[in-house]
Design a protein around this motif. Structure first.
Motif, PDB file in Angstrom:
ATOM      1  N   HIS A 253    -174.832 115.344  -4.568  1.00 48.35           N
ATOM      2  CA  HIS A 253    -175.908 116.109  -5.199  1.00 48.35           C
ATOM      3  C   HIS A 253    -176.434 117.189  -4.245  1.00 48.35           C
ATOM      4  O   HIS A 253    -176.536 118.368  -4.603  1.00 48.35           O
ATOM      5  N   SER A 256    -173.622 119.928  -3.169  1.00 49.33           N
ATOM      6  CA  SER A 256    -173.310 120.874  -4.243  1.00 49.33           C
ATOM      7  C   SER A 256    -174.493 121.790  -4.534  1.00 49.33           C
ATOM      8  O   SER A 256    -174.309 122.959  -4.895  1.00 49.33           O
ATOM      9  N   MET A 257    -175.712 121.297  -4.362  1.00 51.56           N
ATOM     10  CA  MET A 257    -176.906 122.110  -4.608  1.00 51.56           C
ATOM     11  C   MET A 257    -176.922 123.345  -3.703  1.00 51.56           C
ATOM     12  O   MET A 257    -177.402 124.409  -4.097  1.00 51.56           O
ATOM     13  N   GLY A 291    -172.882 119.486 -14.392  1.00 50.45           N
ATOM     14  CA  GLY A 291    -174.156 119.952 -14.951  1.00 50.45           C
ATOM     15  C   GLY A 291    -173.976 120.852 -16.149  1.00 50.45           C
ATOM     16  O   GLY A 291    -172.878 121.311 -16.465  1.00 50.45           O
ATOM     17  N   ASN A 320    -178.037 119.514 -12.217  1.00 52.72           N
ATOM     18  CA  ASN A 320    -177.060 119.055 -11.229  1.00 52.72           C
ATOM     19  C   ASN A 320    -177.124 117.534 -11.271  1.00 52.72           C
ATOM     20  O   ASN A 320    -178.148 116.943 -10.900  1.00 52.72           O
TER      21      ASN A 320
END
Length: 359
Positions: A253, A256-257, A291, A320
């Motif tokens: 998480h 990738s953010m 997402g 996400n």
């Protein structure tokens, strides 16, 4: 602004007709254009033109419709409805329709009421316009996300042994509405223990016991705009496996953010999260895309998927939500709502905790 954005893509249409049927065939684009403060607008329609738009509705919605500031015309009978539709479109030959939300019944009625028109499908144009959120939409999305975020702690603190999943789901909705939501943005998912391995699980009467993971996927509806958040915690002391899975999902998480920004490809963002998970013994257990868009619909549009090239643009609103699912054992998903910015993203839900909460 909404109408102008649609016509920027739908230049082939002289006018656009947005039709609401009954409660099961309401077009969210009606609300996208009208921005009405409430109301249902069943059996109503909007005629949108480049120079302005008119709402045609029943007397039931007259007061609400007039609060939009748009021109409003009221019909009292089905005959008046059809007469107004013919009159409103008589000088236009090419009329845009949102085929994606138009029922077959409504389409057949149109062919009878205005058979002399050339209909053009503008559903793609509407979708493109709705993907980028304006200031008012972003404010509504932020409030929807805030309400959801502000509500979950009270739910977690209320957890007790032998509570049923359905009971917890009702508590989630209660807390959101107490905090200002118009209602839930979708049917709340509450999954205990092994049930959390099903991403689209429907809560049942399974009772909570010590050591259970508790996955809650929920969202608030505010001024017709949706939030979509998932939190996974443990009731009591967590197993080492649950802790390990949570740590990996959190890493996927957060890593990738970092990639979410204008110009990034949603495909690459998904692959980043997927690679984090697939580098562990849980390879292949991330079984959905990373997402989707949020807005008037919970799943407003595609966004982050390894199967789709999707350029991110400023002021898109997306989720996400990586997860790991072990059938018959457990599931962990972490989901936050974000606004895409030129140089990154703004997380509008409160953000997940790095450590798995043990309650």
């Amino acid at each position: 602004m909404a109408v102008k954005d649609i016509f920027n893509f739908a230049r082939e249409s002289e006018a656009i007709l947005i039709i609401n049927g009954g409660e099961n065939s309401l077009d969210k684009t009606f609300q996208y254009i009208a921005r009405a403060p409430g109301g249902v607008f069943e059996g109503s329609f909007i005629v949108a033109r480049p120079d302005g738009s008119t709402i045609y509705t029943s007397i039931l919605e007259e007061e609400t419709a007039k609060r939009t500031g748009m021109e409003v015309k009221i019909f009292k009978t089905r005959q008046e409805y059809e007469s107004m539709m013919r009159e409103s479109l008589k000088k236009y030959n090419t009329v845009g329709l949102n085929y994606a939300s138009l029922s077959l019944e409504n389409y057949k009625n149109l062919l009878r009421i205005i058979p002399d028109k050339d209909f053009v499908d503008v559903s793609v144009s509407i979708k493109e316009a709705r993907i980028i959120k304006d200031k008012e939409e972003i404010e509504n999305l932020k409030e929807a996300a805030k309400i959801a975020s502000d509500s979950i702690d009270a739910v977690h603190l209320s957890l007790k042994e032998r509570m049923a999943e359905k009971e917890v789901a009702s508590k989630v909705v209660y807390e959101m509405m107490k905090n200002g939501a118009d209602g839930p943005s979708f049917s709340t998912i509450v999954a205990f223990g092994e049930n959390a391995s099903q991403p689209h699980y429907s809560p049942g009467m399974r009772k909570l016991k010590k050591g259970d993971g508790v996955l809650i996927d929920y969202g608030a509806l505010y001024n017709d705009y949706c939030s979509d958040v998932t939190r996974t915690v443990c009731f009591g002391r967590a197993s080492e496996e649950l802790k390990e899975v949570y740590e990996i999902v959190y890493r996927a998480h957060s890593e990738s953010m970092k990639l979410i920004r204008e110009g990034a490809n949603g495909k690459d963002v998904d692959i980043k999260a997927r690679n984090v998970i697939d580098s562990t013994k849980y390879k292949g257990r991330f079984i959905h895309s990373l997402g989707h868009g949020i807005g008037l619909d919970v799943h407003d549009h595609s966004a982050l998927s390894y199967t789709l090239d999707f350029p991110l643009k400023e002021n898109m609103a997306i989720t996400n939500e990586p997860g790991i699912y072990l059938p018959g054992k457990l599931g962990v998903r972490i989901e936050d709502d974000v606004i895409v910015k030129k140089d990154g993203c703004e997380v509008i839900s409160h953000g997940a905790t790095k450590e798995l909460k043990e309650l």
